[in-house]
Design an enzyme around this catalytic site. Structure first.
Site, PDB file in Angstrom:
ATOM      1  N   ARG A 129      61.259   9.704 -56.136  1.00 33.85           N
ATOM      2  CA  ARG A 129      61.804  10.070 -55.126  1.00 33.85           C
ATOM      3  C   ARG A 129      61.750  11.546 -54.941  1.00 33.85           C
ATOM      4  O   ARG A 129      62.606  12.011 -53.931  1.00 33.85           O
ATOM      5  CB  ARG A 129      63.376   9.738 -55.075  1.00 33.85           C
ATOM      6  N   LYS A 151      53.198  18.783 -44.524  1.00 30.79           N
ATOM      7  CA  LYS A 151      52.785  17.494 -44.041  1.00 30.79           C
ATOM      8  C   LYS A 151      51.901  17.199 -45.159  1.00 30.79           C
ATOM      9  O   LYS A 151      51.043  17.939 -45.789  1.00 30.79           O
ATOM     10  CB  LYS A 151      51.791  17.583 -42.840  1.00 30.79           C
ATOM     11  N   GLU A 193      40.296  26.150 -37.930  1.00 30.10           N
ATOM     12  CA  GLU A 193      41.771  26.279 -37.985  1.00 30.10           C
ATOM     13  C   GLU A 193      42.183  27.565 -37.541  1.00 30.10           C
ATOM     14  O   GLU A 193      43.088  27.764 -36.739  1.00 30.10           O
ATOM     15  CB  GLU A 193      42.343  25.629 -39.288  1.00 30.10           C
ATOM     16  N   LYS A 235      51.727  29.567 -37.785  1.00 32.57           N
ATOM     17  CA  LYS A 235      52.198  28.190 -38.373  1.00 32.57           C
ATOM     18  C   LYS A 235      53.552  28.293 -38.732  1.00 32.57           C
ATOM     19  O   LYS A 235      54.386  27.208 -38.382  1.00 32.57           O
ATOM     20  CB  LYS A 235      51.117  27.716 -39.459  1.00 32.57           C
ATOM     21  N   GLU A 245      57.658  17.590 -36.250  1.00 36.95           N
ATOM     22  CA  GLU A 245      57.035  17.343 -35.156  1.00 36.95           C
ATOM     23  C   GLU A 245      57.358  16.382 -33.864  1.00 36.95           C
ATOM     24  O   GLU A 245      56.991  15.520 -33.430  1.00 36.95           O
ATOM     25  CB  GLU A 245      55.459  16.640 -35.422  1.00 36.95           C
ATOM     26  N   ARG A 249      55.192  21.516 -32.341  1.00 35.58           N
ATOM     27  CA  ARG A 249      54.308  21.287 -33.635  1.00 35.58           C
ATOM     28  C   ARG A 249      53.042  20.393 -33.208  1.00 35.58           C
ATOM     29  O   ARG A 249      52.090  20.552 -33.778  1.00 35.58           O
ATOM     30  CB  ARG A 249      55.022  20.610 -35.002  1.00 35.58           C
ATOM     31  N   ASN A 253      47.621  20.195 -33.245  1.00 34.47           N
ATOM     32  CA  ASN A 253      46.682  19.217 -33.185  1.00 34.47           C
ATOM     33  C   ASN A 253      45.648  19.359 -32.109  1.00 34.47           C
ATOM     34  O   ASN A 253      44.809  18.577 -31.894  1.00 34.47           O
ATOM     35  CB  ASN A 253      47.246  17.725 -33.017  1.00 34.47           C
ATOM     36  N   HIS A 256      42.338  17.760 -32.708  1.00 37.87           N
ATOM     37  CA  HIS A 256      42.373  16.883 -33.448  1.00 37.87           C
ATOM     38  C   HIS A 256      42.256  15.428 -33.180  1.00 37.87           C
ATOM     39  O   HIS A 256      41.706  14.532 -34.034  1.00 37.87           O
ATOM     40  CB  HIS A 256      43.568  17.237 -34.486  1.00 37.87           C
ATOM     41  N   HIS A 260      39.842  13.613 -35.418  1.00 39.80           N
ATOM     42  CA  HIS A 260      40.180  12.433 -36.184  1.00 39.80           C
ATOM     43  C   HIS A 260      39.020  11.534 -35.970  1.00 39.80           C
ATOM     44  O   HIS A 260      38.650  10.769 -36.854  1.00 39.80           O
ATOM     45  CB  HIS A 260      41.519  12.180 -36.073  1.00 39.80           C
ATOM     46  N   HIS A 273      36.605  18.280 -42.129  1.00 40.51           N
ATOM     47  CA  HIS A 273      37.516  18.137 -41.111  1.00 40.51           C
ATOM     48  C   HIS A 273      37.465  19.271 -40.045  1.00 40.51           C
ATOM     49  O   HIS A 273      37.667  19.008 -38.988  1.00 40.51           O
ATOM     50  CB  HIS A 273      38.859  18.175 -41.803  1.00 40.51           C
TER      51      HIS A 273
HETATM   52  P1  NAD Z   1      38.953  19.696 -49.298  1.00 37.65           P
HETATM   53  O1  NAD Z   1      40.001  19.667 -49.821  1.00 37.65           O
HETATM   54  O2  NAD Z   1      37.904  18.527 -49.421  1.00 37.65           O
HETATM   55  O3  NAD Z   1      37.955  21.046 -49.999  1.00 37.65           O
HETATM   56  C1  NAD Z   1      36.501  21.283 -49.559  1.00 37.65           C
HETATM   57  C2  NAD Z   1      35.504  21.320 -50.589  1.00 37.65           C
HETATM   58  O4  NAD Z   1      35.725  22.668 -51.117  1.00 37.65           O
HETATM   59  C3  NAD Z   1      35.535  20.103 -51.649  1.00 37.65           C
HETATM   60  O5  NAD Z   1      34.543  19.714 -52.371  1.00 37.65           O
HETATM   61  C4  NAD Z   1      36.438  21.227 -52.943  1.00 37.65           C
HETATM   62  O6  NAD Z   1      36.413  20.421 -53.921  1.00 37.65           O
HETATM   63  C5  NAD Z   1      35.926  22.481 -52.565  1.00 37.65           C
HETATM   64  N1  NAD Z   1      36.594  23.696 -52.932  1.00 37.65           N
HETATM   65  C6  NAD Z   1      37.739  23.948 -52.799  1.00 37.65           C
HETATM   66  N2  NAD Z   1      38.324  25.189 -53.195  1.00 37.65           N
HETATM   67  C7  NAD Z   1      37.090  25.698 -53.793  1.00 37.65           C
HETATM   68  C8  NAD Z   1      36.635  26.866 -54.093  1.00 37.65           C
HETATM   69  N3  NAD Z   1      37.647  27.771 -54.242  1.00 37.65           N
HETATM   70  N4  NAD Z   1      35.363  27.146 -54.407  1.00 37.65           N
HETATM   71  C9  NAD Z   1      34.434  26.201 -54.557  1.00 37.65           C
HETATM   72  N5  NAD Z   1      34.923  24.738 -54.118  1.00 37.65           N
HETATM   73  C10 NAD Z   1      36.133  24.754 -53.541  1.00 37.65           C
HETATM   74  O7  NAD Z   1      38.620  20.284 -47.749  1.00 37.65           O
HETATM   75  P2  NAD Z   1      39.712  21.213 -46.784  1.00 37.65           P
HETATM   76  O8  NAD Z   1      38.907  21.583 -46.029  1.00 37.65           O
HETATM   77  O9  NAD Z   1      40.327  22.158 -47.843  1.00 37.65           O
HETATM   78  O10 NAD Z   1      40.905  20.223 -46.368  1.00 37.65           O
HETATM   79  C11 NAD Z   1      40.670  19.234 -45.432  1.00 37.65           C
HETATM   80  C12 NAD Z   1      41.720  18.273 -45.601  1.00 37.65           C
HETATM   81  O11 NAD Z   1      43.087  18.816 -45.408  1.00 37.65           O
HETATM   82  C13 NAD Z   1      41.546  17.040 -44.881  1.00 37.65           C
HETATM   83  O12 NAD Z   1      41.996  15.845 -45.604  1.00 37.65           O
HETATM   84  C14 NAD Z   1      42.649  17.148 -43.685  1.00 37.65           C
HETATM   85  O13 NAD Z   1      43.257  16.118 -43.173  1.00 37.65           O
HETATM   86  C15 NAD Z   1      43.641  18.180 -44.348  1.00 37.65           C
HETATM   87  N6  NAD Z   1      44.604  18.813 -43.626  1.00 37.65           N
HETATM   88  C16 NAD Z   1      45.813  18.651 -43.628  1.00 37.65           C
HETATM   89  C17 NAD Z   1      46.733  19.377 -42.900  1.00 37.65           C
HETATM   90  C18 NAD Z   1      48.245  19.448 -43.227  1.00 37.65           C
HETATM   91  O14 NAD Z   1      49.136  20.139 -42.577  1.00 37.65           O
HETATM   92  N7  NAD Z   1      48.701  18.927 -44.262  1.00 37.65           N
HETATM   93  C19 NAD Z   1      46.166  20.655 -41.990  1.00 37.65           C
HETATM   94  C20 NAD Z   1      45.084  20.828 -41.918  1.00 37.65           C
HETATM   95  C21 NAD Z   1      43.944  19.692 -42.724  1.00 37.65           C
HETATM   96  N1  GLY Z   2      48.078  20.642 -39.066  1.00 35.07           N
HETATM   97  C1  GLY Z   2      48.886  20.279 -38.414  1.00 35.07           C
HETATM   98  C2  GLY Z   2      50.268  20.342 -38.774  1.00 35.07           C
HETATM   99  O1  GLY Z   2      50.524  20.973 -39.756  1.00 35.07           O
HETATM  100  O2  GLY Z   2      51.092  19.993 -38.120  1.00 35.07           O
END
Ligand code: NAD
Ligand code: GLY
Length: 372
Positions: A129, A151, A193, A235, A245, A249, A253, A256, A260, A273
């Site tokens: 939890r 998130k 972003e 942010k 949200e 917030r 998106n 997005h 998506h 992404h």
């Molecule tokens: P990712 O986590 O897949 O990383 C991208 C690639 O880079 C991967 O292959 C990873 O292993 C590699 N990598 C990471 N750091 C590295 C480094 N320093 N050196 C070399 N390689 C490295 O992708 P991302 O773009 O970081 O994140 C995308 C994800 O984030 C999606 O799933 C998306 O839905 C999510 N997201 C979430 C939020 C939120 O608010 N929680 C906001 C935006 C995106």
């Molecule tokens: N990336 C969208 C949010 O954090 O609300």
């Protein structure tokens, strides 16, 4: 010999102000080796959750920094990729935590990009939890967006981030030196972003991004630090006003809902992404123009910036208009059966619109699909 202290600079700090759930975002070079992180680990144990790409690069150094503060550290390296952001991988984390007999005070530390951050955050929110959680984002996208705001979650085969929770970290440690090893394509994905914040909230920041886009793509450390700082400030302010949200917030998106649909339609991991968000923002601009909200030069300006960040400006030809439209309806932005879209009122000002005619959405998709 590698001297960790040699490249540590004084970090810039942005605070996320959420009452008792407030936390700092530290931004600077060399933070992975620094002593900040241990101060946010409340008990003697921590588990680093990373992946098979990032762990070999940074896990040892992070472990050493924690061990220097007498923390006992264990690590699990998950397979790398958006296609693993699912319930099966989440179960692997739970299995590891059970096997190691982790207790409720053990801190989970996400070391990696947004995929690792989102999945680890959800593991931390749900294991027993809720256990303490720290974000160490190593992609630009994660440093400017996903590690901030709480998130967390995983994908369902039919929709992005469909299973998850709001769960804030205790701190975020954005080590700008970790971006040195990031592939160019991933850097561009993060810039999507960054551009998003300028478009939806702050025209001056958008001007700054336009003026510095080449420096950002060339990984100028000062430019990247400033882009991360400004993005986190925006942010943090939006999350402060609307943590869960209920209102503004949702503006985060921008691009997005289209994005998506592209990611899910192509199969997770095919389009990054950030790439999908890049094309999605151009589609949102086209639709805003179609509805008379912005003029043609503004649409062109947005497309030029997205393109100069190294991102696609069009949806993939492989997805039909019908398929994209159908996938948009699986997005979380559907309320009472009505699709709510984030559109642009002008540069630096986004708005939520929930009565867009289906013909206009389809016309945008049709016009914005690549031709080859
Ligand atoms: P990712 O986590 O897949 O990383 C991208 C690639 O880079 C991967 O292959 C990873 O292993 C590699 N990598 C990471 N750091 C590295 C480094 N320093 N050196 C070399 N390689 C490295 O992708 P991302 O773009 O970081 O994140 C995308 C994800 O984030 C999606 O799933 C998306 O839905 C999510 N997201 C979430 C939020 C939120 O608010 N929680 C906001 C935006 C995106
Ligand atoms: N990336 C969208 C949010 O954090 O609300």
């Amino acid at each position: 010999m590698h001297d960790p202290a040699a490249h540590i600079s004084q970090p810039t700090t942005v605070n996320v102000d959420l009452g008792e759930r407030s936390y700092p975002i530290f931004i600077g070079a060399g933070l992975i080796d620094g002593d900040q992180i241990a101060r946010f680990v409340p008990s003697s144990r921590a588990v680093i959750v990373s992946n098979t790409t990032v762990a070999p690069l940074y896990a040892e150094r992070l472990t050493q920094a924690l061990e220097a503060a007498d923390k006992r550290v264990e690590m699990i390296a998950l397979p790398d990729g958006e296609q693993y952001k699912n319930l099966e991988t989440l179960e692997r984390i739970y299995d590891f935590l059970m096997e190691k007999q982790v207790d409720r005070k053990t801190t989970l530390i996400a070391l990696g990009g947004g995929v690792i951050g989102d999945i680890t955050g959800f593991a931390a929110a749900s294991f027993q939890r809720g256990v303490p959680f720290i974000q160490v984002p190593t992609t630009l996208l994660a440093q400017v967006d996903s590690s901030v705001g709480g998130k967390t979650g995983v994908n369902h085969p039919r929709g992005k981030n469909m299973i998850g929770a709001f769960y804030q970290p205790r701190c975020v440690l954005a080590d700008t030196a970790s971006l040195d090893t990031l592939p160019d394509r991933e850097l561009s994905a993060g810039l999507a972003e960054v551009i998003k914040y300028g478009l939806l909230w702050d025209e001056d920041f958008l001007d700054w991004i336009e003026a510095n886009i080449d420096a950002l793509r060339q990984r100028d450390r000062a430019a990247l630090t400033e882009a991360i700082r400004q993005s986190c400030l925006i942010k943090a302010e939006i999350v402060r006003q609307d943590e869960r949200e209920g209102g503004i917030r949702a503006l985060l998106n921008l691009g997005h809902t289209f994005g998506h649909a592209i990611e899910a339609g192509m199969g997770y991991g095919r389009w990054l992404h950030g790439e999908a968000v890049g094309a999605g923002m151009c589609m949102a601009a086209d639709l805003s123009h179609r509805l008379g909200l912005i003029d043609t030069p503004t649409v062109r300006r947005i497309e030029t910036l997205v393109e100069s960040a190294g991102l696609p400006t069009r949806a993939p030809a492989a997805l039909s208009t019908d398929r994209l439209r159908e996938l948009m309806d699986s997005d979380k932005k559907v309320e009472d059966g009505r699709l709510r879209l984030v559109l642009l009122g002008r540069l630096g000002q986004a708005r939520l619109v929930d009565r867009v005619a289906d013909e206009d959405i389809r016309a945008t998709i049709e016009a914005m699909r690549a031709t080859d």
